[in-house]
Design an enzyme around this catalytic site. Structure first.
Site, PDB file in Angstrom:
ATOM      1  CB  SER A 295      66.242 100.206  10.468  1.00  0.00           C
ATOM      2  OG  SER A 295      66.307  99.069  11.273  1.00  0.00           O
TER       3      SER A 295
ATOM      4  CE  LYS B 152      63.261  98.268  11.801  1.00  0.00           C
ATOM      5  NZ  LYS B 152      64.142  98.407  12.964  1.00  0.00           N
TER       6      LYS B 152
ATOM      7  CB  VAL C 223      72.490  98.042  11.508  1.00  0.00           C
ATOM      8  CG1 VAL C 223      72.050  98.383  12.915  1.00  0.00           C
ATOM      9  CG2 VAL C 223      71.645  96.943  10.909  1.00  0.00           C
TER      10      VAL C 223
ATOM     11  CE1 TYR D 238      65.865 101.838  15.163  1.00  0.00           C
ATOM     12  CE2 TYR D 238      68.185 102.418  14.989  1.00  0.00           C
ATOM     13  CZ  TYR D 238      67.038 101.887  14.446  1.00  0.00           C
ATOM     14  OH  TYR D 238      67.079 101.397  13.176  1.00  0.00           O
TER      15      TYR D 238
ATOM     16  CE1 TYR E 274      62.296  94.632  10.660  1.00  0.00           C
ATOM     17  CE2 TYR E 274      63.555  92.705  11.327  1.00  0.00           C
ATOM     18  CZ  TYR E 274      63.371  94.070  11.338  1.00  0.00           C
ATOM     19  OH  TYR E 274      64.247  94.879  12.016  1.00  0.00           O
TER      20      TYR E 274
HETATM   21  N1  GLN Z   1      67.549  94.003  10.171  1.00  0.00           N
HETATM   22  C1  GLN Z   1      68.060  94.698  11.327  1.00  0.00           C
HETATM   23  C2  GLN Z   1      67.609  93.998  12.600  1.00  0.00           C
HETATM   24  O1  GLN Z   1      66.512  93.570  12.668  1.00  0.00           O
HETATM   25  C3  GLN Z   1      67.611  96.113  11.301  1.00  0.00           C
HETATM   26  C4  GLN Z   1      68.111  96.917  12.473  1.00  0.00           C
HETATM   27  C5  GLN Z   1      68.544  98.294  12.127  1.00  0.00           C
HETATM   28  O2  GLN Z   1      68.826  98.639  10.974  1.00  0.00           O
HETATM   29  N2  GLN Z   1      68.676  99.094  13.141  1.00  0.00           N
HETATM   30  O3  GLN Z   1      68.334  93.880  13.543  1.00  0.00           O
END
Ligand code: GLN
Length: 308
Positions: free
Chosen positions: A64, A67, A262, A244, A192
């Site tokens: 993420s 992002k 993650v 989050y 994505y």
């Molecule tokens: N690729 C992961 C997902 O879509 C990214 C989530 C994350 O890093 N929090 O679940």
């Protein structure tokens, strides 16, 4: 000036008990194969001097953290128009939650939860026309801000996530049903996942974030990537939404704009001074690196360098 080297050495010692707490992300099977006990932390200043501890050259899945880069790119292309399709408020929900999206009619709360990043990817796909061209532009942007051509993605992680990506496909389909996805759902989600599977080390990530610590201008190359107003927005959304439903928790303990993934990475920015990246794959219950968060907390406590 603070002694960064001495602080990092203290962190290296004090972080040890935290390295074995928390759980590695296993909902993406390829990520579950990573050695869970690793730790790295990298800091880079505006003059390019860098300070590192741990496995700072080990590449890991940025997940993420991508992002931040896709939001930056889309904001640069669409400016305020982007906010018609994705909000800028904290969600107070887990990163992959479907619930809020249903009652808020397919408009994700912010670009850093999965639904938001999927919409952002859709905007990039509309702009760059094809999956490959979109990904190439995202990757090239990351190479440029990192001043490093040696950055790529991990095919195994990407495919593994697609094979188990039911929830993200559900998010994308739900948004499509509300008219907030313009392209083919499969293309959007595949792109994505590919963005998430980009692999970088803490050294590379710290370098990549430097322009965000300096109003959108890389302090080393002097290249302007975004306006200072846009850099303010990206940093604000990192502060309020970067972790989050633990964004308040992160702001409370660390006090810096930051973004987690993650894969165990976290990037953070000390405005006008430095950027930081940490890596440790075991996650807390919100899906953020447990030791990584602690290391950043130790750093801002010891250095006094938070934004507050
Ligand atoms: N690729 C992961 C997902 O879509 C990214 C989530 C994350 O890093 N929090 O679940």
């Amino acid at each position: 000036m603070i002694n960064i080297e001495a602080i990092l050495n203290e962190i290296q010692e004090e972080i040890q008990p935290y390295l074995y707490q928390g759980n590695i992300a296993n909902y993406i099977p390829a990520l579950a194969k990573v050695n869970p006990d690793q730790f790295a932390m990298s800091i880079i200043l505006f003059d390019g001097s860098s300070y590192n501890i741990g496995c700072c050259d080990t590449k890991f899945s940025i997940q993420s953290i991508s992002k931040v880069f896709t939001f930056t790119k889309s904001l640069n292309i669409y400016s305020k128009e982007l906010y018609k399709r994705v909000g800028k408020e904290p969600s107070g929900n887990p990163f992959n939650s479907l619930v809020q999206l249903e009652y808020e009619k397919g408009i994700p709360r912010n670009p850093f939860i999965n639904a938001g990043a999927i919409v952002v990817t859709d905007t990039l796909l509309s702009h760059y026309k094809s999956k490959d061209n979109t990904f190439d532009n995202v990757l090239n942007f990351i190479k440029n801000i990192s001043d490093n051509q040696n950055i790529s993605f991990d095919k195994e992680v990407c495919e593994s996530e697609y094979e188990h990506g039911f929830r993200n496909l559900a998010l994308a389909n739900l948004m499509k049903s509300f008219g907030n996805i313009d392209n083919c759902v499969e293309d959007v989600v595949k792109t994505y996942f590919k963005n998430c599977s980009i692999a970088m080390s803490t050294k590379e990530l710290a370098r990549a974030m430097l322009f965000l610590a300096n109003h959108g201008v890389d302090p080393i190359t002097n290249h302007q990537y975004i306006t200072s107003s846009q850099a303010k927005r990206v940093n604000s959304v990192m502060l309020t939404c970067g972790h989050y439903d633990a964004s308040g928790e992160f702001a409370f303990h660390v006090g810096l704009p930051g973004k987690s993934g993650v894969g165990g990475g976290i990037v953070a920015v000390v405005p006008k001074i430095m950027s930081i990246a940490v890596f440790s794959p075991r996650l807390n219950s919100w899906g953020n690196s447990l030791a990584g968060t602690k290391a950043l907390e130790l750093f801002t406590t010891k250095s006094g360098l938070s934004i507050f």
